[in-house]
Design a protein around this motif. Structure first.
Motif, PDB file in Angstrom:
ATOM      1  N   ASP A 217      -6.951  -0.318  -4.751  1.00 26.87           N
ATOM      2  CA  ASP A 217      -7.361  -0.515  -3.352  1.00 26.87           C
ATOM      3  C   ASP A 217      -6.256  -1.232  -2.575  1.00 26.87           C
ATOM      4  N   CYS A 218      -5.643  -2.203  -3.211  1.00 29.52           N
ATOM      5  CA  CYS A 218      -4.561  -2.963  -2.599  1.00 29.52           C
ATOM      6  C   CYS A 218      -3.363  -2.045  -2.305  1.00 29.52           C
ATOM      7  N   GLU A 219      -3.081  -1.129  -3.244  1.00 25.96           N
ATOM      8  CA  GLU A 219      -1.980  -0.176  -3.044  1.00 25.96           C
ATOM      9  C   GLU A 219      -2.255   0.730  -1.849  1.00 25.96           C
ATOM     10  N   MET A 220      -3.517   1.133  -1.672  1.00 24.21           N
ATOM     11  CA  MET A 220      -3.862   1.967  -0.517  1.00 24.21           C
ATOM     12  C   MET A 220      -3.660   1.193   0.779  1.00 24.21           C
ATOM     13  N   SER A 221      -4.020  -0.095   0.787  1.00 27.38           N
ATOM     14  CA  SER A 221      -3.798  -0.935   1.963  1.00 27.38           C
ATOM     15  C   SER A 221      -2.310  -1.084   2.241  1.00 27.38           C
ATOM     16  N   GLN A 222      -1.539  -1.266   1.179  1.00 27.67           N
ATOM     17  CA  GLN A 222      -0.087  -1.404   1.317  1.00 27.67           C
ATOM     18  C   GLN A 222       0.497  -0.145   1.935  1.00 27.67           C
ATOM     19  N   GLU A 223       0.033   1.010   1.494  1.00 30.85           N
ATOM     20  CA  GLU A 223       0.540   2.283   2.023  1.00 30.85           C
ATOM     21  C   GLU A 223       0.202   2.425   3.512  1.00 30.85           C
ATOM     22  N   LYS A 224      -1.004   2.025   3.902  1.00 25.04           N
ATOM     23  CA  LYS A 224      -1.386   2.086   5.321  1.00 25.04           C
ATOM     24  C   LYS A 224      -0.516   1.164   6.166  1.00 25.04           C
TER      25      LYS A 224
END
Length: 85
Positions: free
Chosen positions: A43-50
């Motif tokens: 989930d954190c990686e998805m936030s980082q990508e955004k």
């Protein structure tokens, strides 16, 4: 504080969290906890990508130029020399 600073700070914070999750995942023996940490990290990686996409769109973050084939080869040679010692 301006928007560019806020986005940069948020991105730096998320990047730090990703490092910590990786450390925790590798250090825990509890399978359930390990799985939950992996889920949180994803989930954190998805936030980082955004955040990264926002920074790129607004030109707050400009990635470095891609390495040339010669540079990549040079690093591979160095690493190959290290692994043989």
């Amino acid at each position: 504080m301006d928007e560019k600073t806020m986005v940069s700070d948020a991105l730096a914070g998320v990047n730090g969290e990703l490092v910590r999750y990786g450390e925790m995942i590798s250090q825990t023996e509890n399978k359930e906890l390990k799985q939950k940490l992996k889920q949180i990290r994803n989930d954190c990686e998805m936030s980082q990508e955004k955040l990264y996409q926002i920074a790129r769109e607004k030109s707050y973050y400009v990635p470095t130029a891609k390495a040339t084939d010669q540079e990549i080869s040079h690093v591979k040679n160095i690493l190959a020399g290290i692994s043989t010692h």
